[in-house]
Design an enzyme around this catalytic site. Sequence first.
Site, PDB file in Angstrom:
ATOM      1  CB  CYS A 102      -1.127  -0.120   1.093  1.00 42.48           C
ATOM      2  SG  CYS A 102      -2.310   1.246   1.046  1.00 42.48           S
ATOM      3  CG  HIS A 118      -4.058  -3.198   2.725  1.00 43.58           C
ATOM      4  ND1 HIS A 118      -3.388  -2.756   3.538  1.00 43.58           N
ATOM      5  CD2 HIS A 118      -4.769  -2.130   1.995  1.00 43.58           C
ATOM      6  CE1 HIS A 118      -3.135  -1.608   3.522  1.00 43.58           C
ATOM      7  NE2 HIS A 118      -4.010  -1.160   2.723  1.00 43.58           N
ATOM      8  CD  GLU A 168      -2.303  -6.128   5.068  1.00 43.39           C
ATOM      9  OE1 GLU A 168      -1.760  -6.349   4.109  1.00 43.39           O
ATOM     10  OE2 GLU A 168      -2.470  -4.855   5.442  1.00 43.39           O
TER      11      GLU A 168
END
Lengths: 212, 257
Positions: free
Chosen positions: A82, A191, A193
């Site tokens: 990001c 992202h 995650e």
Amino acid sequence: MKTLAIIDYGMGNLHSVSKAVELVAPDTRVLVTSDPAQIREADRVILPGVGAIRDCMAEILRLGVDDLVREVSADRPLLGICVGMQALMSRSEENGWVDCINLFPSEVRFFGNHLKEGDVRLKVPHMGWNEVYQTTDHPVWHNIPDGDRFYFVHSYYAEAEGNPDIAGRTHYGIDIAAAVARDNIFAVQFHPEKSHRAGLQLLKNFVQWTGA
Amino acid sequence: MALAKRIIPCLDVEKGRVVKGVNFVDIRDAGDPVEVARKYNEQGADEITFLDITASHESRDTTYETVERMASEVFIPLTVGGGIRTVDDIRKLLNAGADKVAINTAAVFNPDFVREAADRFGSQCIVVSIDAKRVSGEGEPPRWEIFTHGGRKPTGLDAIEWALKMTDMGAGELLLTSMDRDGTKSGFDLALTRAISDAVAVPVIASGGVGELQHLADGIILGGADAVLAASIFHFGQFSIPEAKAFMKAQGIEVRD
């Protein structure tokens, strides 16, 4: 035991990134750290980032993370996430143009408040799950279907067109660089995650990637 | 091919337990928010919203702990709302693993708080909750006002003007709840959803009133929402997330499979 350092320069939550890596790579030691010695000793490094680029770059420069990233990425895998990807570009339009680390030549631009797809106005931030089309055959894309969706949340982007380092493309009004790659660096605008299966697979691939 | 419209199950949490009940067949403890969130994650929910409905000072530590456990096991975005009043509240929630925070009453009493929060943490993680109620009479042009205290206290603020003000202050997303429809299962207030969604540049989550799958599709197609939030239709196993997505997809809505 292999180690992975997540660079902590005080910008936002690193809990999710470290938990996701721990899940997919149980035999890797994950350190969230700002200690240059620990980062230098790690086998691979993640540069995360949320928030505004001005504050991120200020902390990156204050802690010497820019030099550290240049140094470690020379001989081991580095993943930017990001704003961590945006920080690797030449400069960003956010906060009235901020100079970045400049490991990639692209500029980071604002989507603008009048983004459109045909007649439909598009909301900014670009927030949610969008399709990522792989433009290079890279180990970090291993076992991820082309066009799989990842979670994005951002108002600034690196352009896809003419980008010599593009590794993945996403369309939102215009074509943006969802991922860039060169040598030991792989960096993503989304992202991983927070991207469920596809994102966890990407992190797993990164942990297994030995670099260029 | 484009950005997918999001389906967001919402958990109302009191003292670390999901309230209003959740009834899944294959879940050990239906009151544990982490178990419930994990279940929705497996089903393909696009995000999870966690509303701390007690939000008393004493329950905060429980909330941080629950958010931390959730963020360790659920790898989709997590929004946490309820009782957020200070920059420190936000910092703690983000550090615990929330990706976004939803600010409601504090924004009404101190709009500058939204600006302060967005400057500090970035607009991408600042959601402003808007609880609106229709105040115009039959036959009049529709007008909605902001209410606080669960829809009991009017503020005199026009909902559309307020939404614009909040995005000017840096809200990155709006969570719009119709206080007229909340809990009624009669569908979103589509005129309200459309009015706010057309007015602002940021994504809008429609909330309040979902009783069937058509309501979700209507929120997107007729209301112009970017995401739809629901609780009870999912909690009681009436519909699963994949059923909701298949239904929306059949109506031409882009969803994440």
